[in-house]
Design an enzyme around this catalytic site. Structure first.
Site, PDB file in Angstrom:
ATOM      1  N   ARG A  85       0.855  -1.195   0.000  1.00 37.52           N
ATOM      2  CA  ARG A  85       0.000   0.000   0.000  1.00 37.52           C
ATOM      3  C   ARG A  85       0.887   1.240   0.000  1.00 37.52           C
ATOM      4  O   ARG A  85       1.702   1.435   0.898  1.00 37.52           O
ATOM      5  CB  ARG A  85      -0.905   0.000   1.221  1.00 37.52           C
ATOM      6  CG  ARG A  85      -1.812   1.233   1.307  1.00 37.52           C
ATOM      7  CD  ARG A  85      -2.630   1.191   2.582  1.00 37.52           C
ATOM      8  NE  ARG A  85      -3.580   0.073   2.578  1.00 37.52           N
ATOM      9  CZ  ARG A  85      -3.988  -0.560   3.672  1.00 37.52           C
ATOM     10  NH1 ARG A  85      -3.524  -0.211   4.861  1.00 37.52           N
ATOM     11  NH2 ARG A  85      -4.862  -1.541   3.587  1.00 37.52           N
ATOM     12  N   ARG A  94      -4.969   2.390  17.414  1.00 36.92           N
ATOM     13  CA  ARG A  94      -5.486   1.774  16.197  1.00 36.92           C
ATOM     14  C   ARG A  94      -5.142   2.697  15.036  1.00 36.92           C
ATOM     15  O   ARG A  94      -4.485   3.706  15.185  1.00 36.92           O
ATOM     16  CB  ARG A  94      -7.004   1.550  16.272  1.00 36.92           C
ATOM     17  CG  ARG A  94      -7.472   0.372  17.096  1.00 36.92           C
ATOM     18  CD  ARG A  94      -7.012  -0.985  16.585  1.00 36.92           C
ATOM     19  NE  ARG A  94      -7.529  -1.331  15.267  1.00 36.92           N
ATOM     20  CZ  ARG A  94      -8.648  -2.001  15.037  1.00 36.92           C
ATOM     21  NH1 ARG A  94      -9.428  -2.367  16.042  1.00 36.92           N
ATOM     22  NH2 ARG A  94      -9.017  -2.313  13.806  1.00 36.92           N
ATOM     23  N   LYS A  95      -5.665   2.357  13.849  1.00 37.60           N
ATOM     24  CA  LYS A  95      -5.410   3.204  12.691  1.00 37.60           C
ATOM     25  C   LYS A  95      -6.083   4.558  12.870  1.00 37.60           C
ATOM     26  O   LYS A  95      -6.978   4.733  13.709  1.00 37.60           O
ATOM     27  CB  LYS A  95      -5.900   2.530  11.416  1.00 37.60           C
ATOM     28  CG  LYS A  95      -7.421   2.454  11.273  1.00 37.60           C
ATOM     29  CD  LYS A  95      -7.781   1.852   9.925  1.00 37.60           C
ATOM     30  CE  LYS A  95      -9.289   1.829   9.707  1.00 37.60           C
ATOM     31  NZ  LYS A  95      -9.653   1.276   8.390  1.00 37.60           N
ATOM     32  N   GLY A 151     -16.738  -6.046   1.568  1.00 36.55           N
ATOM     33  CA  GLY A 151     -16.751  -7.488   1.793  1.00 36.55           C
ATOM     34  C   GLY A 151     -16.966  -7.928   3.218  1.00 36.55           C
ATOM     35  O   GLY A 151     -17.218  -9.113   3.471  1.00 36.55           O
ATOM     36  N   CYS A 170     -14.292  -1.124   4.324  1.00 38.02           N
ATOM     37  CA  CYS A 170     -13.360  -0.417   3.441  1.00 38.02           C
ATOM     38  C   CYS A 170     -14.065   0.169   2.220  1.00 38.02           C
ATOM     39  O   CYS A 170     -13.634   1.177   1.672  1.00 38.02           O
ATOM     40  CB  CYS A 170     -12.243  -1.361   2.992  1.00 38.02           C
ATOM     41  SG  CYS A 170     -11.193  -1.933   4.342  1.00 38.02           S
ATOM     42  N   GLY A 171     -15.166  -0.468   1.789  1.00 40.80           N
ATOM     43  CA  GLY A 171     -15.936   0.054   0.665  1.00 40.80           C
ATOM     44  C   GLY A 171     -16.933   1.126   1.045  1.00 40.80           C
ATOM     45  O   GLY A 171     -17.656   1.639   0.195  1.00 40.80           O
TER      46      GLY A 171
END
Length: 538
Positions: free
Chosen positions: A68, A182-183, A455, A460-461
């Protein structure tokens, strides 16, 4: 993290391996990993710490890693795009790339043996993948039309780069920010249409004026309205937006306004407060909003001010997000006379090596050698002279990367899905394309409809920001476990953005098309093509 924060947390497995060895430490071990191969690596290094370098082990494709990239503001050069294409080219059918919903690119099919050479290639053209995974700040998003838009309020390009440089030590890696709970997502927008989806970021800066009056520019061609005095430009701050399997929340106002020159300091202060005080015992409750819930906004804001060493001004009464969201697909004039930007629709963001070479060629031959990515997983090529438009539009690549895609295709977004991601519960990209094409063959549309596929509950989508969002799940049909979706509706982007909500659960993917057809007819004015044809004859 402070001793006090550590003492509060019973360390989970992630906190334990971070305490044993900082993820950034594997940067010095890449040559060793390449020589011994992925199967001989320490599992924690392979499965987790490599993510600090932007390298992701994928159990569904063992031995073939994902990388990434960091691409601040979604802008890269043709030289950089060619290097990415060259990296993928060596892997043949296994090599592919995806444009993500954070304006960056992920490469697939990477072998661990090639990492030293790949990193050398990246460094030679100014690319970095550092700190792009796990408990780090992800790619920083900004307006894809920064510096091009005739009515933008602030050019975000330099500011986004400044923030990235501060967080990553100019792409070399910065241990100050490699151990967050976390992120963390940051977005900075300087336009009027919320092109970065500010509401879904942990920290977002949206344009706002403080002080006296100003000349307000009319939207979409309306005449300017002259007001009495000039206002001071800056940003209102939003905090806490995130999606997770446990909880989804839109960002909320910090009740703070900052001038552009203070944005970097605010980012660092917020990250330091989060790093040292964020919840770490339960990773499902480790995002920034959980800390804000525990402390309250007043205490959180005071902690940020203490880190900055100065008080923050209260937020402007209103922000300047007053347009509906644009997708930038098509041909548009820039603020620079005689130049245009062209938005190409890339179906579900999927690219192959030859696509990357061709996009780079077009940007170099017709434009200025610059390529831009959008959070809708599409490409913008800027700085194309009026005199070259006709020739550009005749290029064969535009047959696949259209400037006039069909209605549903135009608004389609999809995460990676089960083809490459071990978290995904369903296959998304190929199914999304097939479903949309089938619906477009059945229906005619009078308005845009944005359909997002994801998914799994990690989102993420981003189904919660879509008109119709589809989240992968497992359901039972005829006594067997099959792939299915939960359906979300009502997400709003641009002006007055808000998250959608789940309207129905557990629809088998094999039964999805008629369900979507009915939603499109009932809620979005779609009509069966046969009915439209009969009406026209009548």
């Amino acid at each position: 993290m402070t001793d006090a924060a550590t003492s509060k947390a019973s360390l989970n497995k992630f906190e334990k391996f971070k305490a044993e060895k900082d993820g950034l430490a594997v940067k010095a071990e890449i040559e060793q990993f390449a020589s011994i191969g992925w199967e001989a690596m320490d599992e924690t290094d392979r499965d987790h710490r490599l993510k600090w370098l932007g390298v992701f082990f994928r159990p569904v494709t063992p031995g073939k890693f994902m990388m990434r990239l960091r691409m601040p503001n979604g802008i890269i050069t043709t030289h950089q795009m060619r290097v990415l294409g060259e990296v993928l080219q060596r892997y043949g059918d296994d090599g592919s790339a995806d444009i993500t919903t954070r304006q960056n690119i992920q490469l697939r099919g990477i072998r661990i043996e090639d990492l030293p050479e790949i990193f050398q290639k990246f460094a030679a053209v100014g690319l970095t993948s550092i700190q792009s995974g796990m408990d780090n700040v992800r790619n920083i998003t900004g307006d894809p039309l920064a510096g091009l838009d005739t009515e933008e309020l602030f050019d975000t390009r330099d500011l986004v780069h400044q923030v990235q440089d501060a967080i990553t030590n100019y792409g070399e890696g910065n241990p100050e920010f490699t151990n967050l709970p976390r992120k963390f997502n940051i977005a900075i927008t300087g336009g009027r249409d919320n092109s970065v989806h500010a509401e879904i970021n942990d920290l977002a800066f949206v344009p706002a004026f403080k002080g006296g009056s100003r000349e307000s520019v009319g939207a979409h061609g309306c005449a300017p309205v002259q007001e009495s005095q000039e206002k001071e430009f800056g940003f209102n701050i939003l905090v806490g937006g995130f999606f997770s399997a446990k909880r989804c929340e839109a960002a909320v106002p910090l009740d703070a306004w900052v001038a552009p020159e203070d944005v970097v300091a605010v980012c660092k202060a917020v990250l330091e407060v989060y790093r040292d005080n964020g919840l770490r015992a339960n990773r499902q409750k480790a995002r920034l909003m959980w800390l804000i819930d525990e402390w309250g906004m007043e205490k959180f804001r005071l902690a940020v001010e203490t880190r900055m060493g100065k008080s923050l001004r209260s937020a402007a009464a209103k922000d300047e997000i007053d347009w509906e969201k644009r997708d930038h697909i098509g041909v548009y004039p820039q603020k620079q006379p005689g130049l245009n930007y062209i938005g190409l629709h890339v179906p579900v963001g999927r690219l192959y090596a030859q696509d990357m070479f061709e996009v780079a060629r077009l940007a170099e031959v017709y434009g200025s050698g610059e390529i831009r990515l959008t959070v809708e997983q599409n490409i913008i090529i800027p700085n194309i002279p009026d005199s070259r438009l006709g020739t550009f539009l005749a290029e064969p690549l535009l047959q696949r990367f259209s400037i006039e895609p069909e209605t549903l295709t135009r608004g389609l977004v999809s995460c990676t899905g089960a083809q490459f991601c071990n978290f995904a519960l369903i296959e998304t990209k190929n199914r999304a394309l097939a479903t949309i094409k089938a619906l477009e063959a059945e229906l005619r549309f009078t308005q845009p409809v944005r359909i997002h596929w994801t998914g799994c509950p990690n989102s993420c989508g981003q189904p919660q920001v879509a008109d119709i969002g589809l989240m992968g799940t497992k359901v039972r049909k005829d006594g067997k476990a099959v792939e299915g979706v939960d359906i979300y509706m009502g997400g709003k982007v641009g002006k007055d953005a808000h998250l959608g909500s789940c309207i129905t659960k557990g629809i088998p993917c094999d039964d999805l098309q008629p369900v979507l057809r009915n939603l499109l007819v009932e809620h979005f004015g779609a009509r069966p093509r046969q009915e439209v044809a009969i009406g026209a004859r009548g």
